[in-house]
Design a protein around this motif. Structure first.
Motif, PDB file in Angstrom:
ATOM      1  N   ILE A 146     -13.575 -27.613 -11.679  1.00  0.00           N
ATOM      2  CA  ILE A 146     -13.146 -28.003 -13.030  1.00  0.00           C
ATOM      3  C   ILE A 146     -11.617 -27.952 -13.116  1.00  0.00           C
ATOM      4  CG2 ILE A 146     -13.083 -27.255 -15.456  1.00  0.00           C
ATOM      5  CD1 ILE A 146     -16.070 -26.497 -15.128  1.00  0.00           C
ATOM      6  N   LEU A 147     -11.032 -26.882 -12.623  1.00  0.00           N
ATOM      7  CA  LEU A 147      -9.575 -26.726 -12.710  1.00  0.00           C
ATOM      8  C   LEU A 147      -8.831 -27.740 -11.846  1.00  0.00           C
ATOM      9  CD1 LEU A 147      -9.360 -22.835 -12.751  1.00  0.00           C
ATOM     10  CD2 LEU A 147      -8.917 -24.382 -14.665  1.00  0.00           C
ATOM     11  N   THR A 148      -9.302 -27.970 -10.628  1.00  0.00           N
ATOM     12  CA  THR A 148      -8.595 -28.899  -9.741  1.00  0.00           C
ATOM     13  C   THR A 148      -8.877 -30.351 -10.117  1.00  0.00           C
ATOM     14  OG1 THR A 148     -10.365 -28.790  -8.092  1.00  0.00           O
ATOM     15  CG2 THR A 148      -8.486 -27.292  -7.798  1.00  0.00           C
ATOM     16  N   GLY A 149      -9.991 -30.606 -10.796  1.00  0.00           N
ATOM     17  CA  GLY A 149     -10.337 -31.970 -11.181  1.00  0.00           C
ATOM     18  C   GLY A 149      -9.795 -32.381 -12.535  1.00  0.00           C
ATOM     19  N   SER A 150      -9.074 -31.494 -13.172  1.00  0.00           N
ATOM     20  CA  SER A 150      -8.574 -31.763 -14.522  1.00  0.00           C
ATOM     21  C   SER A 150      -7.055 -31.786 -14.545  1.00  0.00           C
ATOM     22  CB  SER A 150      -9.075 -30.684 -15.495  1.00  0.00           C
ATOM     23  OG  SER A 150     -10.479 -30.635 -15.504  1.00  0.00           O
ATOM     24  N   LYS A 151      -6.517 -32.781 -15.216  1.00  0.00           N
ATOM     25  CA  LYS A 151      -5.069 -32.881 -15.424  1.00  0.00           C
ATOM     26  C   LYS A 151      -4.771 -32.866 -16.924  1.00  0.00           C
ATOM     27  CE  LYS A 151      -0.709 -34.038 -14.483  1.00  0.00           C
ATOM     28  NZ  LYS A 151       0.172 -32.888 -14.566  1.00  0.00           N
ATOM     29  N   THR A 152      -5.561 -33.641 -17.669  1.00  0.00           N
ATOM     30  CA  THR A 152      -5.377 -33.733 -19.122  1.00  0.00           C
ATOM     31  C   THR A 152      -6.431 -32.867 -19.806  1.00  0.00           C
ATOM     32  OG1 THR A 152      -4.609 -35.993 -18.817  1.00  0.00           O
ATOM     33  CG2 THR A 152      -5.201 -35.331 -21.053  1.00  0.00           C
ATOM     34  N   GLU A 168      -5.954 -14.979  -6.073  1.00  0.00           N
ATOM     35  CA  GLU A 168      -6.804 -14.795  -4.897  1.00  0.00           C
ATOM     36  C   GLU A 168      -6.563 -15.876  -3.843  1.00  0.00           C
ATOM     37  OE1 GLU A 168     -10.791 -14.691  -6.462  1.00  0.00           O
ATOM     38  OE2 GLU A 168     -10.473 -12.750  -7.430  1.00  0.00           O
ATOM     39  N   GLY A 169      -5.670 -16.839  -4.152  1.00  0.00           N
ATOM     40  CA  GLY A 169      -5.323 -17.852  -3.182  1.00  0.00           C
ATOM     41  C   GLY A 169      -6.268 -19.043  -3.146  1.00  0.00           C
ATOM     42  N   HIS A 170      -7.136 -19.158  -4.152  1.00  0.00           N
ATOM     43  CA  HIS A 170      -8.089 -20.267  -4.203  1.00  0.00           C
ATOM     44  C   HIS A 170      -7.530 -21.504  -4.894  1.00  0.00           C
ATOM     45  CE1 HIS A 170     -11.109 -17.649  -2.579  1.00  0.00           C
ATOM     46  NE2 HIS A 170     -10.927 -16.805  -3.566  1.00  0.00           N
ATOM     47  N   LEU A 171      -6.428 -21.354  -5.620  1.00  0.00           N
ATOM     48  CA  LEU A 171      -5.777 -22.461  -6.297  1.00  0.00           C
ATOM     49  C   LEU A 171      -4.297 -22.458  -5.938  1.00  0.00           C
ATOM     50  CD1 LEU A 171      -7.171 -22.221  -9.950  1.00  0.00           C
ATOM     51  CD2 LEU A 171      -7.803 -23.911  -8.241  1.00  0.00           C
ATOM     52  N   ALA A 172      -3.696 -23.629  -5.904  1.00  0.00           N
ATOM     53  CA  ALA A 172      -2.261 -23.712  -5.687  1.00  0.00           C
ATOM     54  C   ALA A 172      -1.545 -23.104  -6.884  1.00  0.00           C
ATOM     55  CB  ALA A 172      -1.849 -25.175  -5.507  1.00  0.00           C
ATOM     56  N   LYS A 173      -0.324 -22.649  -6.691  1.00  0.00           N
ATOM     57  CA  LYS A 173       0.434 -22.033  -7.784  1.00  0.00           C
ATOM     58  C   LYS A 173       0.637 -22.988  -8.961  1.00  0.00           C
ATOM     59  CE  LYS A 173       1.698 -17.925  -6.071  1.00  0.00           C
ATOM     60  NZ  LYS A 173       0.459 -17.216  -5.923  1.00  0.00           N
TER      61      LYS A 173
END
Length: 143
Positions: free
Chosen positions: A10-16, A135-140
């Protein structure tokens, strides 16, 4: 899909991101979360029929009034309002719904699932984003 995998997708697939029920009052969770998301690279669209703007950004009365279809709707409304917000999200073809921490609507959750949306309920998007980043699962920064 494991819970963290769903949250990450959800977080990586969302921009808006539309924030429904946003407040313009400092210290309110909805404003804090919206500011956090904006600071982390998301385009935030405030949605509240009682406000004309939030932090100098135009505020929209509802999802159908937005200039673009958001990738994600984050909902800060009481549980009894959730089904109506989900119905509107379905009607405007939003693919993902996040029902904020402390808000539980089994009806709204089921409606989102039946519509094929990715849905999270009763978790804070800001806390989850911060935890997965830590935890390093998402980019900063999200882009």
């Amino acid at each position: 899909m494991a819970h963290d995998d769903l949250i990450k997708s959800i977080l990586t697939g969302s921009k808006t991101v539309a924030v429904v029920g946003i407040s313009d009052k400092l210290g309110r969770p909805s404003l804090t979360v919206a500011s956090y998301l904006k600071d982390h690279g998301f385009d935030v669209l405030p949605v509240n029929p009682n406000l004309s703007s939030v932090a100098h950004v135009p505020c929209y009365p509802d999802l159908k009034s937005l200039p673009v279809t958001p990738d994600l709707v984050v909902i800060f409304r009481k549980a009894s309002d959730i089904p109506d917000v989900v119905r509107e999200a379905v009607a405007t073809a939003v693919p993902r719904v996040w029902i904020q921490e402390g808000i539980v609507s089994e009806e709204g959750y089921r409606m989102a699932e039946i519509a094929g949306m990715a849905v999270i309920m009763d978790k804070c998007i800001m806390k989850e984003h911060a935890r997965l980043t830590r935890e390093g699962h998402l980019a900063k920064e999200h882009h």
